[in-house]
Structures are given as C-alpha cells and as structure tokens.
Design an enzyme around this catalytic site. Structure first.
Site, PDB file in Angstrom:
ATOM      1  N   LYS A  95     -77.040  43.516  16.549  1.00 27.86           N
ATOM      2  CA  LYS A  95     -77.358  42.834  15.295  1.00 27.86           C
ATOM      3  C   LYS A  95     -78.039  41.500  15.550  1.00 27.86           C
ATOM      4  O   LYS A  95     -79.028  41.146  14.894  1.00 27.86           O
ATOM      5  CB  LYS A  95     -76.086  42.627  14.469  1.00 27.86           C
ATOM      6  CG  LYS A  95     -76.316  41.919  13.150  1.00 27.86           C
ATOM      7  CD  LYS A  95     -75.001  41.713  12.408  1.00 27.86           C
ATOM      8  CE  LYS A  95     -75.223  40.944  11.108  1.00 27.86           C
ATOM      9  NZ  LYS A  95     -73.934  40.700  10.393  1.00 27.86           N
TER      10      LYS A  95
ATOM     11  N   ASP B 241     -66.230  38.203  21.330  1.00 30.18           N
ATOM     12  CA  ASP B 241     -65.359  38.412  20.183  1.00 30.18           C
ATOM     13  C   ASP B 241     -64.379  37.253  20.146  1.00 30.18           C
ATOM     14  O   ASP B 241     -63.492  37.144  21.003  1.00 30.18           O
ATOM     15  CB  ASP B 241     -64.622  39.744  20.319  1.00 30.18           C
ATOM     16  CG  ASP B 241     -63.636  39.989  19.187  1.00 30.18           C
ATOM     17  OD1 ASP B 241     -63.462  39.110  18.324  1.00 30.18           O
ATOM     18  OD2 ASP B 241     -63.025  41.081  19.180  1.00 30.18           O
TER      19      ASP B 241
ATOM     20  N   SER C  46     -67.438  21.914  11.354  1.00 31.78           N
ATOM     21  CA  SER C  46     -66.226  21.857  10.557  1.00 31.78           C
ATOM     22  C   SER C  46     -66.625  22.209   9.120  1.00 31.78           C
ATOM     23  O   SER C  46     -67.521  23.027   8.909  1.00 31.78           O
ATOM     24  CB  SER C  46     -65.596  20.467  10.659  1.00 31.78           C
ATOM     25  OG  SER C  46     -64.428  20.388   9.870  1.00 31.78           O
TER      26      SER C  46
ATOM     27  N   TYR D 123     -57.705  27.890   6.316  1.00 28.72           N
ATOM     28  CA  TYR D 123     -59.084  27.516   6.651  1.00 28.72           C
ATOM     29  C   TYR D 123     -59.183  26.012   6.868  1.00 28.72           C
ATOM     30  O   TYR D 123     -59.783  25.549   7.847  1.00 28.72           O
ATOM     31  CB  TYR D 123     -60.019  27.950   5.527  1.00 28.72           C
ATOM     32  CG  TYR D 123     -61.470  27.615   5.769  1.00 28.72           C
ATOM     33  CD1 TYR D 123     -62.174  28.170   6.829  1.00 28.72           C
ATOM     34  CD2 TYR D 123     -62.157  26.739   4.918  1.00 28.72           C
ATOM     35  CE1 TYR D 123     -63.516  27.876   7.047  1.00 28.72           C
ATOM     36  CE2 TYR D 123     -63.497  26.437   5.122  1.00 28.72           C
ATOM     37  CZ  TYR D 123     -64.172  27.007   6.186  1.00 28.72           C
ATOM     38  OH  TYR D 123     -65.502  26.692   6.400  1.00 28.72           O
TER      39      TYR D 123
ATOM     40  N   LYS E  45     -60.428  23.906  10.205  1.00 26.85           N
ATOM     41  CA  LYS E  45     -61.579  22.999  10.147  1.00 26.85           C
ATOM     42  C   LYS E  45     -61.177  21.566  10.501  1.00 26.85           C
ATOM     43  O   LYS E  45     -61.976  20.822  11.078  1.00 26.85           O
ATOM     44  CB  LYS E  45     -62.208  23.044   8.757  1.00 26.85           C
ATOM     45  CG  LYS E  45     -62.846  24.383   8.395  1.00 26.85           C
ATOM     46  CD  LYS E  45     -64.119  24.659   9.186  1.00 26.85           C
ATOM     47  CE  LYS E  45     -63.982  25.550  10.363  1.00 26.85           C
ATOM     48  NZ  LYS E  45     -65.272  25.794  11.076  1.00 26.85           N
TER      49      LYS E  45
END
Length: 335
Positions: free
Chosen positions: A72, A92, A173, A201, A205
């Site tokens: 890809k 990965d 971030s 999340y 970050k």
C-alpha cells in the site's frame, strides 16, 4: 512566534494562505541540499505521512519509511515522489518484535540517522484492546512503539549529529492531549480505570509530548533534539473511529471548520520541526501552526491550539521514561 504566525491568525479553511509542507522546504532553501543525510518516517502509507515524504523527498535526503502494509505504501507514494532514495520497511507498531526487526533492518543499511519523524498513530479506538504484548493499543501504537524505535535508533541519531546540522526527533502529538494527562504509573493500560476512547487517546498523545521533552533533557547537550506537535485538524483515515455525534458537532461549528487544514498544510508543522532553521540546535517544546504553542486554559477542549498545565511536567516525564524503558525491555544504562 515565527514567520508563519500571521498566516494563521484568520484561517479560512483548507487550502487558504497557511503554509504547506513544500512551502517550508522552499522557504528554507534546502531543495536538493540534504543529499547524504538520512531521515526515518513512520506511518507512510496514508494521511499526513504521504505529504511529509513528498516534502522531504525534495531535499534530496535518503528516506527510510515504515508501514504495516508495504504494498500500500509503495502504491501510494510511487506516483507522488521519486523513489530512487526511498527504502520501505515493514513495521507493525502493535508488536514490539516488529519494531525491533524494523530498526535492525534500517541499521543494517545505515549507521547514521539525521531526522526521525514519529508520525504513525491511531485515534479513539471504541473498545479497550490489548496488543499481544499486553499493552492498551493506543498507548502501544502511539507511544511505546515509538519509544522503542527511538531507543534502537538513538546511536545512529547521535552518530549523525554535527555542529552544522544537529539531529532531530519529531513526534506527532495532538491537541487532544489537553483532555487529560497520564493515568497513574501502573495503570497506563486501564486495568484500574474505566476505559474511554478519548481519554486513552489523550494519554498516548500526552506521552508523545513527554517523550520529546525528556529526549531534549537527556540528549540535547549531545546534539540530539526533539520537539512534539499538533498538526491541526485534518480529515484523514485517522478519524475513522470518531463518532457521528462528535463529527456532526464539529461540522456544525463554522469557526472550527475554518481552522481545518488540507493534508499538505497539515504536514507543514512536521516539516517545520524537522528542517526549519528556527529549530536548529534546540527542542523540548510543543508546536502548533509552525510555531511554539502558548499557554491556554485547563478546559479539556480537544481542538485548541494552546497547551495546558500538564503539557510540561519534568517529574512525570522522567517517570514515564523509566516506566517505558521497563515496558519495552530497554536498559537504563543504554540511555
């Protein structure tokens, strides 16, 4: 403030007068001037990674690009850049073993790395997921994999630095780090805390910022510098898990819509951190809109360009560093 501050005062939406990544390269007059230098970029099969690569390719720098899906990545980039100086490396980021293998592949081909851009990331995974290493998947992908990757590439970054071009680490971030800081040490994976996709999340970050700040603290005097940044609000595949309610709320906010960027503009702050003369020989700051962010209120708002009280915290930055070393299996003596 930087020379790009005025362009961000009154945004008019994607494609307005705010700079693109390619403009940052042009303004620094480095097209074809980084021949012989090496950059490593994670997450290069979609989104901002593509625009980061397009801009860096203009400089003549040799690129090592990581992606989970190499086919890809190659198909996406082949018609956008000259691939003669590009090496694709499978990685990965939910697997520490895959990260180690990717780093070893790169180090088998080059002993120096001038720029490391930790670009890959995932956002707001709806349900708690653990990697096969036992880590919460956002914390693993966004922070721990990059921490390990940096640790393995650190000797090459230190070997590459010169007084004229000191090595740089750039970590993406997000403004969402404002929602919350870190969970208590020992609870990064929500074992004792109710999982929430946005809080998970935000934690990852915040960890990105803390990692950059601690790199600067530990290695800045040795010519290895790090910055973190919020690229802006850009519609990419990263937002695929955003709920319809949040998406609709954002689309109804006309003032917020004007701050949206296209991918070319979204990659600008990354390129600014990676090659702009403003950041030669320094780091340890959180950037937005191609400049250093200013202090804002502790309001938890996920779309603000300002930083909050927990954005900088030397004590927690050091604690996270120690915890991360243990989690990824690196020795303190190597740091």
């Amino acid at each position: 403030m930087s020379r790009y501050t005025s362009a961000h005062i009154n945004p008019e939406g994607p494609g307005d007068a705010r700079p693109t990544a390619l403009q940052i390269v042009t303004d620094n007059n480095i097209a074809d001037k980084l021949n012989g230098k090496v950059a490593v970029v994670t997450g290069c099969s979609a989104g901002l990674g593509i625009e980061v690569v397009r801009a860096l390719a203009v400089t003549g720098i040799t690129l090592y690009l990581t992606a989970r899906d190499i086919v890809k990545a190659k198909n996406t980039l082949t018609d956008k850049v000259n691939v003669s100086k590009i090496h694709f490396v499978k990685m990965d980021q939910t697997s520490l073993q895959s990260v180690r293998e990717a780093a070893n592949t790169i180090l088998s081909k080059t002993h120096t790395v001038n720029i490391l851009i930790n670009n890959a990331g995932i956002m707001a995974i709806p349900e708690l997921q653990l990697t096969k290493d036992g880590f919460e998947v956002q914390f693993a992908t966004n922070h721990l994999s990059h921490f390990l990757f940096f640790g393995l590439l650190k000797p090459a970054l230190l070997a590459a630095t010169t007084p004229e071009f000191q090595s740089r680490v750039v970590i993406l971030s997000a403004a969402a780090h404002r929602i919350q800081g870190l969970n208590p040490s020992g609870d990064y994976f929500f074992k004792n805390t109710q999982y929430d996709p946005w809080r998970a999340y935000a934690q990852s970050k915040c960890a990105n910022i803390y990692m950059a700040n601690e790199i600067e603290r530990r290695f800045g005097a040795r010519g290895l510098h790090a910055t973190s940044l919020h690229p802006g609000i850009i519609v990419t595949g990263l937002s695929k898990f955003v709920s319809p309610e949040i998406r609709d709320s954002m689309l109804q906010d006309q003032a917020l819509l004007k701050t949206f960027k296209n991918p070319e503009q979204g990659a600008a702050t990354t390129i600014y951190a990676a090659i702009d003369k403003d950041w030669e020989g320094r780091g340890g700051k959180y950037l937005v809109n191609c400049t250093e962010a200013v202090r804002g209120p502790d309001d938890g708002y996920r779309a603000s360009d300002t930083y909050v009280s927990h954005t900088y915290c030397p004590e927690l930055e050091a604690q996270l560093w120690r915890d991360s070393l243990e989690l990824v299996g690196l020795e303190e003596t190597t740091y």
